[in-house]
Structures are given as structure tokens and as C-alpha cells.
Design an enzyme around this catalytic site. Sequence first.
Site, mmCIF file in Angstrom:
data_model
loop_
_atom_site.group_PDB
_atom_site.id
_atom_site.type_symbol
_atom_site.label_atom_id
_atom_site.label_comp_id
_atom_site.label_asym_id
_atom_site.label_seq_id
_atom_site.Cartn_x
_atom_site.Cartn_y
_atom_site.Cartn_z
ATOM 1 N N ASP A 106 12.417 -19.639 -24.485
ATOM 2 C CA ASP A 106 13.871 -19.576 -24.329
ATOM 3 C C ASP A 106 14.231 -19.049 -22.944
ATOM 4 O O ASP A 106 14.103 -17.856 -22.669
ATOM 5 C CB ASP A 106 14.451 -18.671 -25.422
ATOM 6 C CG ASP A 106 15.959 -18.473 -25.295
ATOM 7 O OD1 ASP A 106 16.586 -19.176 -24.481
ATOM 8 O OD2 ASP A 106 16.499 -17.617 -26.019
ATOM 9 N N GLU B 277 0.954 -5.436 2.575
ATOM 10 C CA GLU B 277 0.424 -4.069 2.455
ATOM 11 C C GLU B 277 1.420 -3.214 1.664
ATOM 12 O O GLU B 277 2.136 -2.398 2.240
ATOM 13 C CB GLU B 277 0.202 -3.460 3.838
ATOM 14 C CG GLU B 277 -0.806 -4.180 4.702
ATOM 15 C CD GLU B 277 -0.933 -3.564 6.084
ATOM 16 O OE1 GLU B 277 -2.024 -3.624 6.658
ATOM 17 O OE2 GLU B 277 0.071 -3.015 6.595
ATOM 18 N N GLU C 289 2.976 -0.258 -0.413
ATOM 19 C CA GLU C 289 2.764 1.163 -0.669
ATOM 20 C C GLU C 289 3.427 1.532 -1.994
ATOM 21 O O GLU C 289 4.357 0.861 -2.428
ATOM 22 C CB GLU C 289 3.345 2.002 0.471
ATOM 23 C CG GLU C 289 2.675 1.726 1.815
ATOM 24 C CD GLU C 289 3.436 2.293 2.995
ATOM 25 O OE1 GLU C 289 2.794 2.641 4.007
ATOM 26 O OE2 GLU C 289 4.684 2.372 2.925
ATOM 27 N N ARG D 121 5.356 0.606 16.392
ATOM 28 C CA ARG D 121 5.529 0.503 14.943
ATOM 29 C C ARG D 121 6.988 0.629 14.516
ATOM 30 O O ARG D 121 7.291 0.521 13.333
ATOM 31 C CB ARG D 121 4.662 1.542 14.229
ATOM 32 C CG ARG D 121 3.183 1.246 14.375
ATOM 33 C CD ARG D 121 2.293 2.305 13.751
ATOM 34 N NE ARG D 121 0.880 1.985 14.009
ATOM 35 C CZ ARG D 121 0.104 1.305 13.190
ATOM 36 N NH1 ARG D 121 0.588 0.869 12.044
ATOM 37 N NH2 ARG D 121 -1.158 1.063 13.492
ATOM 38 N N GLU E 269 2.689 -9.220 12.042
ATOM 39 C CA GLU E 269 2.966 -8.297 10.942
ATOM 40 C C GLU E 269 4.471 -8.038 10.887
ATOM 41 O O GLU E 269 5.031 -7.410 11.789
ATOM 42 C CB GLU E 269 2.211 -6.980 11.159
ATOM 43 C CG GLU E 269 2.500 -5.910 10.126
ATOM 44 C CD GLU E 269 1.932 -4.556 10.534
ATOM 45 O OE1 GLU E 269 1.960 -3.637 9.698
ATOM 46 O OE2 GLU E 269 1.477 -4.415 11.689
ATOM 47 N N ARG F 43 7.379 -6.047 9.396
ATOM 48 C CA ARG F 43 7.287 -4.689 8.858
ATOM 49 C C ARG F 43 8.490 -4.237 8.025
ATOM 50 O O ARG F 43 8.439 -3.185 7.398
ATOM 51 C CB ARG F 43 7.079 -3.700 10.010
ATOM 52 C CG ARG F 43 5.740 -3.889 10.705
ATOM 53 C CD ARG F 43 5.595 -2.980 11.924
ATOM 54 N NE ARG F 43 5.668 -1.567 11.622
ATOM 55 C CZ ARG F 43 4.653 -0.820 11.150
ATOM 56 N NH1 ARG F 43 3.469 -1.386 10.931
ATOM 57 N NH2 ARG F 43 4.815 0.463 10.924
#
Length: 471
Positions: free
Chosen positions: A53, A132, A134, A342, A360, A362
Site C-alpha cells: 500500500d 563520510e 558522522e 576545509r 569532496e 563538504r
Amino acid sequence: MAMTPDDVLKLIKDKEVKFVDLRFTDTRGKEQHVTVPVKHFTKEKFELGHAFDGSSIAGWKGIQSSDMLLMPDAVSARMDPFTDEPVLNITCDVYEPLDGKPYDRDPRSIAKRAEAHLKSTGLGEVAYFGPEPEFFIFDGVTWNVDMSGCFVKIKSEEAPWSSGIDYESGNMGHRAPVKGGYFPVPPTDTLHDIRNAMALAMEQQGVDVEVHHHEVGAMGQNEIGTRFAPLVQRADWMQIYKYTVWNVAQSYGKTATFMPKPVVGDNGSGMHVHQSVWKGGKNLFAGNGYAGLSDFAVYYIGGIIKHANALNAITNPGTNSYKRLVPGFEAPINLAYSARNRSAACRIPYVSSPNGRRVEVRFPDPTTNAYLAFAAMLLAGLDGVQNKIHPGDPIDKNMYDLPPEEAAKVPHVCASLEQALDCLRDDHAFLTKGGVFSEDFLQSYITLKEEELTRFRMTTHPVEFDMYYSS
């Protein structure tokens, strides 16, 4: 070698399986399941599917057209390590029974369309993703929201605030300070054995684990690093990852959460997503440009940055997501790229081989629906490649120390879910290319998220009492 339906039936016999668990993922990214006794699981299930359903799944069917089919994908079959009886888990695609086509709002089908679209453009053959995520592990958590008020209370023996508690077994006193949870050995890291168990359980289910460690958050923040894989497979692994983390934590009498910001004043949980596109066995991101990138990779970054605010509605899908993305901290709010910085939304990790060259991204967090997030980022990157969207020069400076006139030129990710949904309304043509995301799905997604937003807006917050009660 990939499993076939015949292989699955043999596995069922060899493992003396008692039940087959059919798994699928809803719009919000939550895995759902229905269980079939093995005597009723025949090869016909792979051909005809299993009816259910769809009107009971948030954001899906109305009650007037609720019949849907789960189509098991033999490749995904794996034994469940957490059940008392032998159970085989199989990930399914959701199909419309009337026309026999994949359901437009099924996240896994959307991810499959994204992979097909990549091939149809001729730009690449496979997109690899490596998230990645966390997460926090707490000893317990309680909360309440009703007309009498609201509260939340986290229990964690690892937490700095627990140093004054006289536990029945004694207070051993080994604790990391706030934001000091990165890499201490036991006994400060009390979760080492739990992560070992999680890693082994993931491996049993076919997920390749590369590393695990305690993260910065002092009160039980962790990360388990797993290997990259093609888009749909890696999203499947993400569901296995979450299922494993939750169940292993529970087996130890603890509770795990992927909330981006469950703790006030300590690090939030992100999900940096590594990605690259390959063709003819070659990594198209490898080149001779900045940080070893190709023009293809730079334009891909350009697409991610251009569409980042719309992507936020999918990659950062909750009101809690934006309590992590706050200026002035380590959060990657700056829409720029860098080989080292970063605080940039896109980072180019150092690698020893051109085959490892990747980007990457982030800003995503682990509450996202991985099928939707990976598909959306791929489409944004491909739009950058197709239209040669250049992201400008990289920024290798600390962006939090830039002079005000320079900082003002760097755009940011969205500051709220409301803003992100507005951006998705205004900028989603890149998502509908190749019929990957439909207008109907995107509208249903926005409507679902607006319901969450409205509930949040209408609920009085304890901080408001702190700020305004005596005003």
C-alpha cells in the site's frame, strides 16, 4: 560476480533462511520493510513483484491509487546480522503495477535514472561516490513536545558535563574536553569496541570498511569510513550503514543519531561526499590543472557551486541541518573550492595517484536521502560540464580571516531550510534533465518539507523563553 535470482534462491537454501525482508526507501530517506516467510518467496517475486500500500508512505500515493509493487534486486541480497532467525534482506525498486514502470517518486529509481542519464550524455560511464557520514552515540536521550512545553536531555558518560555525576559503577573521569574528541585512545574513547562491531557487521553485509575513529564531538561523535562505489550501489550501502549503526548501538544499550546538530556548543555531524566520473576506465577528473584537476573536474565543481543553494534543499534536508551550517565555525559554508581549505564547500583531497583524483563536496549532512543527494549532485556537476561553468579561482586562504571586502565576494550555502526550498523552486531545471527528477516529484518533495518547516515554526523553543520571557 553479481547475484542473480537463482543465486538468491540457492543462498536461501544454503543459509536455511526463514524469512526474506524486502527493503525500500521513502522520500525522506527512511528505509522501510515488509517480511515474507521463505515458503512464499519464489522466483516469481523477482518477475511479478510484491504488492503493498503506497498511500501509507509520506509524500507518495493517494488512497485512490495506492497499489504499488516492490521489485527485489537480486544484486543487493545479504544476510541480516541482527535477527534471531535467519533473515535475508533484499533492496527493492518501487514499480507502478498498471504500466510496469519504475515509480516516479521512488528515490532508488531516481538514482538509477541519474546513472542512465550520465551514460546517455556520452560524458561518462560511471560516477563514483564516497560519503563520510558522522554520527553520535549517546547512552540515552529523552525529549517531549506538547502544550505544556518542550525539552530535550542527552545522557552520555563520555560528555564533559558528566564529570560531576556519581555513577553506580563509579566515575572513571577519563573524558575529552569540548571539541577534543578527535583520535584519543581508550579509555577516553569508550566506543572503540562498538565501532569494531559496526565495522564487522557492515563487512558481513558487503560494505567495504576502510577506517573508523572517534570524531571531534567529545560526547560520542564517531565516523566509519567506507569505500567508494558507483552511485546506486553506494546509496544502497548508505542505508546498510545507517541500519548497522542504529542496531549495533542498540545491542550495546546505547542509541545512535545522524542528526547534523544534536549537541549545543560542540561539533555537528556532516557527510562529506567524494565524487568522480569515469569513462573507458579513465578518471575524467585527473588532469594537469590546479591540484591535478582536469577541465572536466573544474567545470563539475562549477556546476556544484552554481546550484549549491538548490542542492541544499536535498543534501541538507531538515531544519536542524542549518544549525550546523553557521558562519564563523568550521562548517563548510563558503561556496568556493580549494586543495587544502576545509572551510570551502568543495575540497580537492591530496592523492598519490591520478586515479584517486576526486572532488569532496563538504556541505551535505547524513540526514539526507543518499539516492536523491548523489543523483542531484551528479546532475549539478554534469550541468557545469555541459555549460562549461567555471567556478573562478580557488581560495587557499583561511576564509574566516579574509578582509570584509574579500569575504563579501564569496557566496554561502543557504542559512535555513526555508531559503533552500525557495532556491529549489527557482533553480531545478538541471534536475529534470533526462527525466531524472520530475516536476511532480520535486513539488511533492517541497510540500513534504514545508510540512516539517511549518511544524518547526509553530513550536515555541526553550531558547525563546531564555531570551524573551522577562521582556
